[in-house]
Enzyme design. Structure first.
Site, PDB file in Angstrom:
ATOM      1  CE  LYS A 108      19.826  14.703  32.643  1.00 11.98           C
ATOM      2  NZ  LYS A 108      19.213  13.683  31.785  1.00 11.98           N
ATOM      3  CG  HIS A 164      18.208  12.882  37.022  1.00 11.54           C
ATOM      4  ND1 HIS A 164      17.768  11.882  36.460  1.00 11.54           N
ATOM      5  CD2 HIS A 164      18.338  12.777  38.304  1.00 11.54           C
ATOM      6  CE1 HIS A 164      17.405  10.931  37.404  1.00 11.54           C
ATOM      7  NE2 HIS A 164      17.714  11.535  38.449  1.00 11.54           N
ATOM      8  NE  ARG A 209       9.837  12.709  36.849  1.00  9.65           N
ATOM      9  CZ  ARG A 209      10.929  11.812  36.114  1.00  9.65           C
ATOM     10  NH1 ARG A 209      12.074  11.968  36.454  1.00  9.65           N
ATOM     11  NH2 ARG A 209      10.470  11.149  35.137  1.00  9.65           N
ATOM     12  CG  PHE A 230      18.714   5.662  26.512  1.00  9.22           C
ATOM     13  CD1 PHE A 230      19.205   6.238  27.933  1.00  9.22           C
ATOM     14  CD2 PHE A 230      17.724   4.946  26.420  1.00  9.22           C
ATOM     15  CE1 PHE A 230      18.251   5.698  28.822  1.00  9.22           C
ATOM     16  CE2 PHE A 230      16.735   4.819  27.614  1.00  9.22           C
ATOM     17  CZ  PHE A 230      16.862   5.349  28.637  1.00  9.22           C
ATOM     18  CB  THR A 248      12.188  11.979  28.892  1.00 12.67           C
ATOM     19  OG1 THR A 248      11.859  11.576  30.096  1.00 12.67           O
ATOM     20  CG2 THR A 248      13.696  11.766  28.681  1.00 12.67           C
ATOM     21  CG  ASN A 269      17.076  15.280  29.505  1.00 12.63           C
ATOM     22  OD1 ASN A 269      18.036  15.301  29.928  1.00 12.63           O
ATOM     23  ND2 ASN A 269      15.926  14.391  29.650  1.00 12.63           N
TER      24      ASN A 269
HETATM   25  P1  CMP Z   1      17.085  11.620  33.040  1.00 11.31           P
HETATM   26  O1  CMP Z   1      15.788  12.117  33.668  1.00 11.31           O
HETATM   27  O2  CMP Z   1      18.294  11.772  33.661  1.00 11.31           O
HETATM   28  O3  CMP Z   1      16.838   9.892  33.242  1.00 11.31           O
HETATM   29  C1  CMP Z   1      17.500   9.178  32.175  1.00 11.31           C
HETATM   30  C2  CMP Z   1      18.009   9.870  31.047  1.00 11.31           C
HETATM   31  O4  CMP Z   1      18.201   9.138  29.994  1.00 11.31           O
HETATM   32  C3  CMP Z   1      16.915  10.647  30.431  1.00 11.31           C
HETATM   33  O5  CMP Z   1      16.907  11.582  31.573  1.00 11.31           O
HETATM   34  C4  CMP Z   1      17.539  10.915  29.266  1.00 11.31           C
HETATM   35  O6  CMP Z   1      18.418  12.349  28.997  1.00 11.31           O
HETATM   36  C5  CMP Z   1      18.477   9.910  28.672  1.00 11.31           C
HETATM   37  N1  CMP Z   1      17.714   9.305  27.626  1.00 11.31           N
HETATM   38  C6  CMP Z   1      18.447   9.089  26.403  1.00 11.31           C
HETATM   39  N2  CMP Z   1      17.538   8.606  25.639  1.00 11.31           N
HETATM   40  C7  CMP Z   1      16.567   8.215  25.961  1.00 11.31           C
HETATM   41  C8  CMP Z   1      15.387   7.592  25.672  1.00 11.31           C
HETATM   42  N3  CMP Z   1      15.068   6.998  24.561  1.00 11.31           N
HETATM   43  N4  CMP Z   1      14.498   7.197  26.397  1.00 11.31           N
HETATM   44  C9  CMP Z   1      14.568   7.636  27.854  1.00 11.31           C
HETATM   45  N5  CMP Z   1      15.489   8.296  28.396  1.00 11.31           N
HETATM   46  C10 CMP Z   1      16.767   8.817  27.415  1.00 11.31           C
END
Ligand code: CMP
Length: 147
Positions: A14, A120, A90, A62, A96, A117
């Protein structure tokens, strides 16, 4: 393109991790975890592309911030292959929220927060197929490996 016993999944380094110079360390971590890099390309997503990629989250609180973050700079979509790739990826990236991620996972090592984070990964085989096809064409993948 792959052995019958292996599976492909999509990962994205990311924008936070690309900007902080962690791309190489993250790819190396994945390779050490047994993944083969089958394709990768540095891209800057448009708002429309990011909105479509994450459309499953449309309407969640979000979502707008996620689209803004994913378009804030270049990211590195990549196709990764190994046995049981979706589940193994995963596990390798961790939860996450890096505060909840297991020690040694990519998010524990490299992520700043739940929204910034670092990486993905597809969450199912069905989504892996959709997400790989979002960034890479069949002919491009076959052409890379002579298939
Ligand atoms: P990702 O695996 O890319 O899939 C969805 C993304 O939403 C997740 O990682 C996070 O980076 C982002 N995100 C931000 N806030 C939240 C939240 N409260 N719950 C889940 N995903 C979130």
């Amino acid at each position: 393109m792959s052995d019958v016993s292996t599976q492909c999944t999509l990962g994205i380094v990311k924008p936070d991790a690309v900007a902080s110079g962690r791309t190489g360390a993250i790819v190396a971590h994945l390779q050490q975890a047994g993944f083969t890099l089958r394709a990768a390309r540095l891209v800057r997503l448009t708002p429309a592309q990011a909105a479509r990629f994450y459309e499953v989250h449309a309407g969640r609180p979000f979502y707008n911030d996620l689209v803004a973050f994913m378009t804030s700079g270049p990211c590195l979509p990549m196709v990764l292959e190994r046995a049981d790739a979706v589940a193994e990826m995963r596990k390798t990236i961790g939860a996450t929220d890096p505060a909840e991620a297991a020690p040694g996972t990519i998010r524990k090592l490299f992520a700043e927060s739940k929204s910034r984070n670092a990486i993905h990964a597809s969450d199912s085989a069905e989504n892996a197929a959709r997400e790989v096809a979002f960034f890479f064409s069949e002919s491009e993948l076959a052409g890379l490996w002579g298939g």
